[in-house]
Design a protein around this motif. Sequence first.
Motif, PDB file in Angstrom:
ATOM      1  N   GLY A 110      -4.677 -20.870  -3.912  1.00  0.00           N
ATOM      2  CA  GLY A 110      -4.663 -19.611  -2.813  1.00  0.00           C
ATOM      3  C   GLY A 110      -3.672 -20.098  -1.818  1.00  0.00           C
ATOM      4  N   ASN A 111      -3.102 -21.180  -1.914  1.00  0.00           N
ATOM      5  CA  ASN A 111      -1.922 -21.662  -0.747  1.00  0.00           C
ATOM      6  C   ASN A 111      -0.647 -21.474  -1.150  1.00  0.00           C
ATOM      7  N   THR A 112      -0.433 -21.008  -2.463  1.00  0.00           N
ATOM      8  CA  THR A 112       0.875 -20.810  -2.899  1.00  0.00           C
ATOM      9  C   THR A 112       1.627 -19.750  -2.456  1.00  0.00           C
ATOM     10  N   ASN A 113       2.723 -19.396  -2.141  1.00  0.00           N
ATOM     11  CA  ASN A 113       3.585 -18.559  -1.696  1.00  0.00           C
ATOM     12  C   ASN A 113       4.174 -17.724  -2.854  1.00  0.00           C
ATOM     13  N   GLY A 114       3.300 -16.717  -3.151  1.00  0.00           N
ATOM     14  CA  GLY A 114       3.550 -15.637  -4.210  1.00  0.00           C
ATOM     15  C   GLY A 114       2.842 -14.518  -4.140  1.00  0.00           C
ATOM     16  N   PHE A 115       2.934 -13.507  -4.664  1.00  0.00           N
ATOM     17  CA  PHE A 115       1.991 -12.241  -4.796  1.00  0.00           C
ATOM     18  C   PHE A 115       2.234 -11.403  -6.293  1.00  0.00           C
ATOM     19  N   PHE A 116       1.138 -10.657  -6.240  1.00  0.00           N
ATOM     20  CA  PHE A 116       1.273  -9.467  -7.268  1.00  0.00           C
ATOM     21  C   PHE A 116       1.572  -8.213  -6.492  1.00  0.00           C
ATOM     22  N   SER A 117       2.181  -7.491  -7.445  1.00  0.00           N
ATOM     23  CA  SER A 117       2.769  -6.231  -6.733  1.00  0.00           C
ATOM     24  C   SER A 117       2.180  -4.873  -7.659  1.00  0.00           C
ATOM     25  N   PHE A 118       1.499  -4.040  -7.300  1.00  0.00           N
ATOM     26  CA  PHE A 118       0.898  -2.768  -7.754  1.00  0.00           C
ATOM     27  C   PHE A 118       1.638  -1.592  -7.567  1.00  0.00           C
ATOM     28  N   THR A 119       2.417  -0.992  -8.401  1.00  0.00           N
ATOM     29  CA  THR A 119       3.152   0.135  -8.222  1.00  0.00           C
ATOM     30  C   THR A 119       2.330   1.257  -8.845  1.00  0.00           C
ATOM     31  N   PHE A 120       2.232   2.605  -8.073  1.00  0.00           N
ATOM     32  CA  PHE A 120       1.566   3.791  -8.555  1.00  0.00           C
ATOM     33  C   PHE A 120       2.387   4.856  -8.789  1.00  0.00           C
ATOM     34  N   ALA A 121       1.965   5.606  -9.878  1.00  0.00           N
ATOM     35  CA  ALA A 121       2.559   6.949 -10.282  1.00  0.00           C
ATOM     36  C   ALA A 121       4.076   6.948 -10.439  1.00  0.00           C
TER      37      ALA A 121
END
Length: 488
Positions: free
Chosen positions: A312-323
């Motif tokens: 949880g302290n990691t510098n990262g993310f998931f991106s959700f793109t729609f339509a």
Amino acid sequence: MRASPLAVAGVALASAAQAQVVQFDIEKRHAPRLSRRDGTIDGTLSNQRVQGGYFINVQVGSPGQNITLQLDTGSSDVWVPSSTAAICTQVSERNPGCQFGSFNPDDSDTFDEVGQGLFDITYVDGSSSKGDYFQDNFQINGVTVKNLTMGLGLSSSIPNGLIGVGYMNDEASVSTTRSTYPNLPIVLQQQKLINSVAFSLWLNDLDASTGSILFGGIDTEKYHGDLTSIDIISPNGGKTFTEFAVNLYSVQATSPSGTDTLSTSEDTLIAVLDSGTTLTYLPQDMAEEAWNEVGAEYSNELGLAVVPCSVGNTNGFFSFTFAGTDGPTINVTLSELVLDLFSGGPAPRFSSGPNKGQSICEFGIQNGTGSPFLLGDTFLRSAFVVYDLVNNQIAIAPTNFNSTRTNVVAFASSGAPIPSATAAPNQSRTGHSSSTHSGLSAASGFHDGDDENAGSLTSVFSGPGMAVVGMTICYTLLGSAIFGIGWL
């Protein structure tokens, strides 16, 4: 609605009625407060981090009986457990009873039974609630809805009721009477508390002290950038809408070492934005790629994917793109996707493997069993979402975490456009992007240079917390409601 198999966060909401809007606020660990100014009502209640999901304190009947109900955008009925239901009266070590309250019709002067034996709701895990439909007064801190139709759970395997705010066509009555009734969002508009059947949701971050659901309007201070509207998709391309389902065009993982597009064999990615679901459920192959990115492993003991809490302290993310490629994108950081397994007491730890001795946490992306897939609270906390049930649209923007300012804009009239929203261009209703990467370039950044996975999780847990985790799995609500017109 689908709740996590483990307790994540319980939040009590309070309400505020504001010129043509009705707002339910969330505040953490404070006593109830109610104030009135300029014809509006502002209220706050405490955050209970015990049950998975978001909960609202209400009063039902006359005089009002205090009950705490779960907020659910994935269902459409308001229902309360009956004080005579066995799950409320037969309290034992394995059944704590209806700790969030129950309803006694005999104690209400305004109770009116309108459908004996016609309330019948069942969830995909087999849990259910059955009983009668009734009408009575429904109050949230001074805001009273008169003669609201609700379900009374006389026989229930679920210890708390729900506030469903979805489409009428998803009401439980569709399967028993083949008819619908005006549910809470519609009655709010009929009783002129709001102008249009619509609401916006701002859950705020995992540890936040404030948040809100706002009926009839938006709050421009609760998001960054621009609101982008996308079409809600009806089952089989028809004109009947039952769920807040949208096209999920792509999911990407980004860390300091790179960006990967997660792949899936699914022809179409349809996802439901569901506040009654504590986690996010993606196709099996896509979920497994997400797990590989962060070093998560599926635990047969717990029935879900887990990670070391330090992720949880990691510098990262998931991106959700729609339509489509030009649609809105929401980034969800690892801090919002790594959750405690249960509330209270020491966390279980890995007893072997490369993560030996580290605390075990739940990962906020799990594997779904089929379309539509579910974007629950682990996604929704990172988004400001507007649900427009008249124009059948969703508007979405990145959330403004912990905003202390407010600027409420009401819908101008019934069916008016979502305030401040611009439609996404070139919307795709059925497609999704394809993965073009070879390998997982972002994974090493998530793992902080260590590409080793967590290892086999069969019988590798240690610590007294495991007994509590097991009991939590047994008693936490799980499953989307399956009734009326649904996805096939």
